[in-house]
Design a protein around this motif. Structure first.
Motif, PDB file in Angstrom:
ATOM      1  N   MET A   1       0.944  -1.634   0.355  1.00 12.67           N
ATOM      2  CA  MET A   1       0.177   0.076   0.306  1.00 12.67           C
ATOM      3  C   MET A   1       1.118   1.277   0.073  1.00 12.67           C
ATOM      4  SD  MET A   1      -2.491   1.618  -0.320  1.00 12.67           S
ATOM      5  CE  MET A   1      -4.224  -0.347  -0.001  1.00 12.67           C
ATOM      6  N   LEU A   2       2.437   1.348   0.631  1.00 13.88           N
ATOM      7  CA  LEU A   2       3.335   2.440   1.065  1.00 13.88           C
ATOM      8  C   LEU A   2       3.235   2.609  -0.839  1.00 13.88           C
ATOM      9  CD1 LEU A   2       5.156   1.649   3.470  1.00 13.88           C
ATOM     10  CD2 LEU A   2       3.127   3.685   3.388  1.00 13.88           C
ATOM     11  N   TYR A   3       3.605   1.326  -1.640  1.00 13.77           N
ATOM     12  CA  TYR A   3       4.004   1.678  -2.824  1.00 13.77           C
ATOM     13  C   TYR A   3       2.777   2.476  -3.311  1.00 13.77           C
ATOM     14  CZ  TYR A   3       8.556  -0.472  -4.112  1.00 13.77           C
ATOM     15  OH  TYR A   3       9.608  -0.690  -4.373  1.00 13.77           O
ATOM     16  N   TYR A   4       1.548   2.775  -3.310  1.00 12.71           N
ATOM     17  CA  TYR A   4      -0.024   3.105  -4.606  1.00 12.71           C
ATOM     18  C   TYR A   4       0.244   4.864  -4.034  1.00 12.71           C
ATOM     19  CZ  TYR A   4      -1.308  -1.918  -5.513  1.00 12.71           C
ATOM     20  OH  TYR A   4      -0.584  -3.344  -5.439  1.00 12.71           O
ATOM     21  N   ILE A   5       1.292   4.527  -2.272  1.00 20.01           N
ATOM     22  CA  ILE A   5       1.014   6.624  -2.115  1.00 20.01           C
ATOM     23  C   ILE A   5       1.980   6.929  -2.287  1.00 20.01           C
ATOM     24  CG2 ILE A   5       0.848   7.682   0.437  1.00 20.01           C
ATOM     25  CD1 ILE A   5      -0.665   5.111   1.817  1.00 20.01           C
ATOM     26  N   SER A   7       3.786   6.311  -5.002  1.00 24.66           N
ATOM     27  CA  SER A   7       3.367   6.338  -6.895  1.00 24.66           C
ATOM     28  C   SER A   7       2.541   8.016  -7.225  1.00 24.66           C
ATOM     29  CB  SER A   7       2.885   5.897  -7.144  1.00 24.66           C
ATOM     30  OG  SER A   7       1.910   5.122  -7.127  1.00 24.66           O
ATOM     31  N   PHE A   8       1.257   7.292  -5.856  1.00 31.46           N
ATOM     32  CA  PHE A   8       0.273   9.170  -6.654  1.00 31.46           C
ATOM     33  C   PHE A   8       1.106  10.122  -6.534  1.00 31.46           C
ATOM     34  CE2 PHE A   8      -2.481  11.497  -3.991  1.00 31.46           C
ATOM     35  CZ  PHE A   8      -3.257  12.111  -5.228  1.00 31.46           C
ATOM     36  N   PHE A  60       3.036  10.070 -15.958  1.00 33.46           N
ATOM     37  CA  PHE A  60       3.013   8.784 -16.240  1.00 33.46           C
ATOM     38  C   PHE A  60       3.551   7.811 -15.716  1.00 33.46           C
ATOM     39  CE2 PHE A  60       1.411   5.197 -17.943  1.00 33.46           C
ATOM     40  CZ  PHE A  60       0.836   4.681 -16.731  1.00 33.46           C
ATOM     41  N   THR A  61       4.275   8.504 -16.997  1.00 33.89           N
ATOM     42  CA  THR A  61       5.693   7.762 -17.853  1.00 33.89           C
ATOM     43  C   THR A  61       6.676   7.902 -16.437  1.00 33.89           C
ATOM     44  OG1 THR A  61       4.975   8.533 -19.742  1.00 33.89           O
ATOM     45  CG2 THR A  61       7.378   7.588 -20.144  1.00 33.89           C
ATOM     46  N   ILE A  62       7.152   9.145 -16.437  1.00 33.22           N
ATOM     47  CA  ILE A  62       8.552   8.674 -15.401  1.00 33.22           C
ATOM     48  C   ILE A  62       7.788   8.060 -14.241  1.00 33.22           C
ATOM     49  CG2 ILE A  62       9.717  10.106 -13.962  1.00 33.22           C
ATOM     50  CD1 ILE A  62       9.343  12.181 -15.319  1.00 33.22           C
ATOM     51  N   THR A  63       6.419   8.531 -13.362  1.00 35.77           N
ATOM     52  CA  THR A  63       6.422   7.331 -11.862  1.00 35.77           C
ATOM     53  C   THR A  63       5.821   5.367 -12.508  1.00 35.77           C
ATOM     54  OG1 THR A  63       5.087   9.756 -11.599  1.00 35.77           O
ATOM     55  CG2 THR A  63       4.798   6.876 -10.419  1.00 35.77           C
TER      56      THR A  63
END
Length: 321
Positions: A1-5, A7-8, A60-63
């Motif tokens: 979940m931390l990865y999602y946070i 990346s957002f 989007f691409t970089i992230t």
């Protein structure tokens, strides 16, 4: 979940960082959308920079490549297809800055080509599960190809068509992306969840500059790109090994853009107007003519899309039982 946070936050942050210098550059080179008093689709009163699509693309691409940690055939297909969408969109936007209209056919060919690249990268609609015996029905290859191309092109187009008032395309994208994120989490599809939350971050970062009254536009380049990515997310997530019930999940997640544009296509067909010809028949223009303010139209249509999104999530939960 931390990865999602994370990346957002990264995708949102990149947009917030890139848009101010792109705004200055747009004014310097004249890459702006000028007001047109006699055009119902041009509701702004002063020139608005038109380069936010570049910020959204790089965000989007970089992230994506920072957090996916994998260079694969799929990721390269998404990158190449996205680049084609961005380039043809920017050409179209440049014509608009000159008060001209870019021809529909070249745009159509490039957008179809981008969808074909994605198909051959391995992202396809393969079939669905038979509800009576739970057997997965694999569609003939030509149908897989056709449905994949039509879906990606269709979603790219309907998101672009919603980009008629401040904040609408980005707001609907954020809601649809958030819905697909939850669906992907429910279905344990980590890649789709990551792509969804990245596109939500990009859309919300841009919304900071595009909420009424808008200070920046993303143009066809940005709106078509957002639709292109949403179409891919749905194909590689909600529509992967779909049951008959779950076929409705991505359609409802993108409810307002899809249903409104079906209505618009039928309207244009009955009136004898070419489907590709831009006009002011979308629901947001209709509501503006009814007397609603931009902010009220934006809030209403976003709330409707949230309702569609909730139904989509409920269907996902039911299908996952």
């Amino acid at each position: 979940m931390l990865y999602y946070i994370f990346s957002f936050m990264v995708s949102c942050g990149i947009v917030l960082i890139l848009i101010p210098p792109l705004k200055n550059l747009a004014f310097k080179i004249g890459f702006v959308d000028n007001p047109q008093p006699f055009n119902d689709r041009k509701t702004h009163q002063q020139p608005i920079p038109l380069l936010a699509g570049v910020a959204i693309f790089f965000s989007f691409t970089i992230t994506y490549f920072l957090f996916i940690h994998k260079i694969s055939q799929k990721s390269l297909g998404i990158l190449l297809g996205s680049l084609l969408i961005l380039i043809i969109g920017m050409i179209d936007d440049w014509y608009k800055t000159q008060g001209k209209e870019f021809r529909a056919f070249p745009k159509f060919i490039v957008q179809i080509s981008a969808a074909i690249i994605v198909y051959f990268s391995g992202i396809t609609f393969k079939g669905f599960t038979n509800p009576f015996n739970d057997h997965f029905i694999v569609l003939p290859e030509f149908l897989q190809f056709l449905l994949t191309i039509v879906w990606i092109f269709g979603v790219s187009t309907v998101i672009n068509f919603t980009d008629g008032i401040d904040g609408l395309a980005a707001g609907l994208t954020a809601i649809s992306g958030g819905t697909l994120f939850i669906v992907a989490i429910v279905q344990s599809q980590q890649l789709s969840a990551m792509m969804s939350i990245i596109i939500v971050g990009s859309a919300l970062g841009y919304l900071r500059f595009n909420k009424p009254p808008a200070k920046m536009f993303m143009g066809d380049a940005g709106a078509t790109f957002l639709g292109f990515i949403l179409g891919i997310i749905a194909l590689d997530g909600a529509l992967k090994q779909a049951t008959v019930l779950s076929l409705f999940i991505p359609i409802l997640a993108l409810g307002v853009p899809i249903f409104d544009n079906i209505r618009v296509i039928l309207f244009r067909y009955l009136k004898g107007i070419p489907v590709y010809k831009a006009d002011a028949s979308q629901v947001h223009f209709v509501l503006l003519r009814k007397g609603l303010k931009k902010g009220e139209v934006l809030l209403f249509l976003c709330l409707v899309n949230v309702c569609f999104g909730l139904i989509s999530i409920i269907l996902s939960l039911l299908g996952n039982q």
